[in-house]
Design a protein around this motif. Structure first.
Motif, PDB file in Angstrom:
ATOM      1  N   SER A 161      13.463 -23.510 -13.333  1.00  0.00           N
ATOM      2  CA  SER A 161      15.270 -23.537 -12.981  1.00  0.00           C
ATOM      3  C   SER A 161      15.216 -25.262 -13.338  1.00  0.00           C
ATOM      4  O   SER A 161      14.823 -26.167 -12.140  1.00  0.00           O
ATOM      5  CB  SER A 161      16.051 -22.938 -12.162  1.00  0.00           C
ATOM      6  N   TRP A 162      16.156 -25.675 -12.984  1.00  0.00           N
ATOM      7  CA  TRP A 162      17.082 -27.005 -12.246  1.00  0.00           C
ATOM      8  C   TRP A 162      16.175 -26.985 -10.874  1.00  0.00           C
ATOM      9  O   TRP A 162      16.328 -28.137 -10.733  1.00  0.00           O
ATOM     10  CB  TRP A 162      18.910 -27.568 -12.933  1.00  0.00           C
ATOM     11  N   ASN A 163      17.603 -25.914 -10.102  1.00  0.00           N
ATOM     12  CA  ASN A 163      16.528 -26.662  -8.115  1.00  0.00           C
ATOM     13  C   ASN A 163      15.477 -26.352  -7.863  1.00  0.00           C
ATOM     14  O   ASN A 163      14.778 -27.233  -7.360  1.00  0.00           O
ATOM     15  CB  ASN A 163      17.373 -25.156  -7.533  1.00  0.00           C
ATOM     16  N   ASP A 164      14.333 -26.470  -9.381  1.00  0.00           N
ATOM     17  CA  ASP A 164      12.757 -26.000  -8.978  1.00  0.00           C
ATOM     18  C   ASP A 164      12.477 -27.595  -9.754  1.00  0.00           C
ATOM     19  O   ASP A 164      10.929 -27.516  -9.140  1.00  0.00           O
ATOM     20  CB  ASP A 164      12.253 -25.338  -9.476  1.00  0.00           C
ATOM     21  N   ALA A 165      12.918 -28.244 -10.627  1.00  0.00           N
ATOM     22  CA  ALA A 165      12.486 -28.755 -11.194  1.00  0.00           C
ATOM     23  C   ALA A 165      12.452 -30.564 -10.986  1.00  0.00           C
ATOM     24  O   ALA A 165      12.824 -30.832  -9.537  1.00  0.00           O
ATOM     25  CB  ALA A 165      13.399 -29.809 -12.424  1.00  0.00           C
ATOM     26  N   PRO A 166      11.452 -31.183 -11.071  1.00  0.00           N
ATOM     27  CA  PRO A 166      11.037 -32.121  -9.776  1.00  0.00           C
ATOM     28  C   PRO A 166      12.328 -33.423  -9.998  1.00  0.00           C
ATOM     29  O   PRO A 166      12.783 -33.572 -11.222  1.00  0.00           O
ATOM     30  CB  PRO A 166       9.247 -32.865 -10.575  1.00  0.00           C
ATOM     31  N   GLU A 167      11.755 -33.924  -8.799  1.00  0.00           N
ATOM     32  CA  GLU A 167      13.271 -35.439  -9.529  1.00  0.00           C
ATOM     33  C   GLU A 167      13.227 -35.847 -10.569  1.00  0.00           C
ATOM     34  O   GLU A 167      14.258 -36.378 -11.087  1.00  0.00           O
ATOM     35  CB  GLU A 167      13.296 -35.793  -8.336  1.00  0.00           C
ATOM     36  N   GLY A 168      11.740 -36.169 -10.801  1.00  0.00           N
ATOM     37  CA  GLY A 168      11.477 -36.908 -12.165  1.00  0.00           C
ATOM     38  C   GLY A 168      12.589 -36.282 -13.525  1.00  0.00           C
ATOM     39  O   GLY A 168      12.746 -37.689 -13.969  1.00  0.00           O
ATOM     40  N   ILE A 169      11.852 -35.303 -13.776  1.00  0.00           N
ATOM     41  CA  ILE A 169      12.535 -34.873 -14.626  1.00  0.00           C
ATOM     42  C   ILE A 169      14.464 -34.176 -14.097  1.00  0.00           C
ATOM     43  O   ILE A 169      14.578 -34.916 -15.608  1.00  0.00           O
ATOM     44  CB  ILE A 169      12.422 -33.254 -14.332  1.00  0.00           C
ATOM     45  N   LYS A 170      14.081 -34.472 -13.178  1.00  0.00           N
ATOM     46  CA  LYS A 170      15.926 -34.443 -13.314  1.00  0.00           C
ATOM     47  C   LYS A 170      16.685 -35.697 -12.904  1.00  0.00           C
ATOM     48  O   LYS A 170      18.026 -36.123 -14.192  1.00  0.00           O
ATOM     49  CB  LYS A 170      16.541 -34.413 -11.697  1.00  0.00           C
ATOM     50  N   LYS A 171      15.757 -37.401 -12.949  1.00  0.00           N
ATOM     51  CA  LYS A 171      16.708 -38.807 -13.302  1.00  0.00           C
ATOM     52  C   LYS A 171      16.001 -38.426 -14.830  1.00  0.00           C
ATOM     53  O   LYS A 171      17.369 -39.742 -15.115  1.00  0.00           O
ATOM     54  CB  LYS A 171      15.745 -39.368 -12.344  1.00  0.00           C
ATOM     55  N   GLY A 172      15.635 -38.507 -15.911  1.00  0.00           N
ATOM     56  CA  GLY A 172      15.606 -38.294 -17.001  1.00  0.00           C
ATOM     57  C   GLY A 172      16.729 -37.828 -17.716  1.00  0.00           C
ATOM     58  O   GLY A 172      16.785 -38.474 -18.286  1.00  0.00           O
ATOM     59  N   ILE A 173      16.964 -36.751 -17.212  1.00  0.00           N
ATOM     60  CA  ILE A 173      18.192 -35.632 -17.648  1.00  0.00           C
ATOM     61  C   ILE A 173      19.396 -36.528 -17.616  1.00  0.00           C
ATOM     62  O   ILE A 173      20.166 -36.933 -18.632  1.00  0.00           O
ATOM     63  CB  ILE A 173      18.141 -34.633 -17.229  1.00  0.00           C
ATOM     64  N   GLU A 174      19.517 -36.624 -15.881  1.00  0.00           N
ATOM     65  CA  GLU A 174      20.917 -37.975 -15.890  1.00  0.00           C
ATOM     66  C   GLU A 174      20.585 -39.319 -16.659  1.00  0.00           C
ATOM     67  O   GLU A 174      21.561 -39.349 -17.396  1.00  0.00           O
ATOM     68  CB  GLU A 174      20.927 -37.735 -14.069  1.00  0.00           C
ATOM     69  N   ALA A 175      19.536 -39.584 -17.028  1.00  0.00           N
ATOM     70  CA  ALA A 175      19.276 -40.955 -17.868  1.00  0.00           C
ATOM     71  C   ALA A 175      19.428 -40.639 -19.335  1.00  0.00           C
ATOM     72  O   ALA A 175      20.928 -41.561 -19.818  1.00  0.00           O
ATOM     73  CB  ALA A 175      17.922 -41.660 -17.747  1.00  0.00           C
ATOM     74  N   GLY A 176      19.547 -39.243 -19.292  1.00  0.00           N
ATOM     75  CA  GLY A 176      19.812 -38.985 -20.989  1.00  0.00           C
ATOM     76  C   GLY A 176      21.186 -38.796 -21.300  1.00  0.00           C
ATOM     77  O   GLY A 176      22.273 -38.969 -21.817  1.00  0.00           O
ATOM     78  N   VAL A 177      21.563 -38.260 -20.438  1.00  0.00           N
ATOM     79  CA  VAL A 177      23.476 -38.497 -20.311  1.00  0.00           C
ATOM     80  C   VAL A 177      23.819 -39.643 -20.658  1.00  0.00           C
ATOM     81  O   VAL A 177      24.888 -39.515 -20.801  1.00  0.00           O
ATOM     82  CB  VAL A 177      23.915 -36.867 -18.659  1.00  0.00           C
ATOM     83  N   GLU A 178      23.682 -40.225 -19.278  1.00  0.00           N
ATOM     84  CA  GLU A 178      24.255 -41.064 -19.159  1.00  0.00           C
ATOM     85  C   GLU A 178      24.180 -42.126 -20.577  1.00  0.00           C
ATOM     86  O   GLU A 178      25.500 -43.253 -21.185  1.00  0.00           O
ATOM     87  CB  GLU A 178      23.982 -42.173 -18.053  1.00  0.00           C
TER      88      GLU A 178
END
Length: 281
Positions: free
Chosen positions: A27-44
């Protein structure tokens, strides 16, 4: 809507899609920070490049993964940084290519939705405006109740022809030597200054309360117009979809160069703060 919230929603939909194929994801809450930052970079990337194709989206994802040390592997392994989708787009199976289509569609659908925090802020602003309008209506109601006797105030400055009130917020303009009839509470404020003298309201009347009402109504209209102008400007800033457009806006309007590599919503926040601080220029 804020970038982080868009990333959370897009990622969570992808998790649900993967689960439908038997591929359980964190889940998003359990995902590593690196994964989250990658998703945010894709959104941006999508926000700054709205015409991006699913293939280009996958290429950006590949670039991010490779920069962070990921390589191709038959299974996804967070510890060893291997992933079966580290392949050219045309070599991906259809169910994996569908993820890029979903990602793009989700961002396009929700990018213009207001953030929940913005709803709360707007609600608070509306309550404040409603209170101001109510207070102004009460003030006007008091003045519209014409009385047979008020307090006469005459401006008697020796050199200045007129005086406009910015001290007590009435917006009144006094002409030298002319008597104005005011409610006692307002009159006493002006009579505390030597530039004004008291006149018997029963013997000398030049202006009636209608003049007071007219001046107050004009002041209130100007304030509402200014508030509307600022609100429209902020909405225009929120509608800007590229970082360059926001940077150019700040440079053109407020003569400030933004050199830092900031996110779109951070640049918009700077522009909005400029509007609040310096007005619409």
């Amino acid at each position: 809507m804020k970038l982080g919230l868009i990333a959370t929603i897009a990622y969570s939909i992808n998790v649900a899609y993967c689960a439908s194929m038997g591929d359980e994801q964190l889940s998003w809450n359990d995902a590593p920070e690196g994964i989250k930052k990658g998703i945010e970079a894709g959104v941006e990337f999508h926000l700054n490049n709205p015409d991006t194709t699913p293939e280009q989206s996958h290429e950006e994802w590949l670039k991010d993964k490779e920069q962070n040390g990921w390589v191709y592997g038959e299974t996804k392994d967070l510890a060893n940084k291997t992933h079966p989708n580290i392949l050219p787009y045309d070599q991906l199976p259809p169910e994996q290519r569908a993820k890029d289509h979903l990602f793009k569609a989700v961002i396009n659908l929700i990018k213009d939705l207001p953030d929940p925090d913005e709803y709360l802020e707007l609600s608070a602003q509306l309550v404040k405006l409603q209170k101001q309008i109510l207070d102004n209506q009460k003030s006007t109601t008091v003045l519209t109740q014409k009385q047979a006797v008020g307090v006469g105030v005459r401006y008697i400055h020796k050199t200045r022809e007129r005086f406009q009130d910015h001290l007590y917020g009435t917006g009144l303009t006094f002409e030298r030597g002319v008597t104005v009839i005011l409610p006692e509470a307002i009159a006493l404020k002006f009579l505390s200054h030597t530039e004004f003298e008291r006149v018997d309201a029963n013997t000398e009347v030049a202006f009636v309360q209608d003049r007071v009402i007219e001046d107050l109504a004009k002041k209130q209209k100007e304030e509402r117009q200014q508030e509307d102008k600022i609100f429209d400007e902020i909405e225009a800033i929120k509608g800007m979809r590229t970082k360059n457009s926001v940077k150019e806006y700040i440079k053109a309007r407020y003569n400030q160069d933004i050199q830092e590599n900031l996110k779109l919503d951070e640049l918009q926040a700077i522009a909005i703060e400029k509007v609040h601080s310096f007005g619409v220029v």
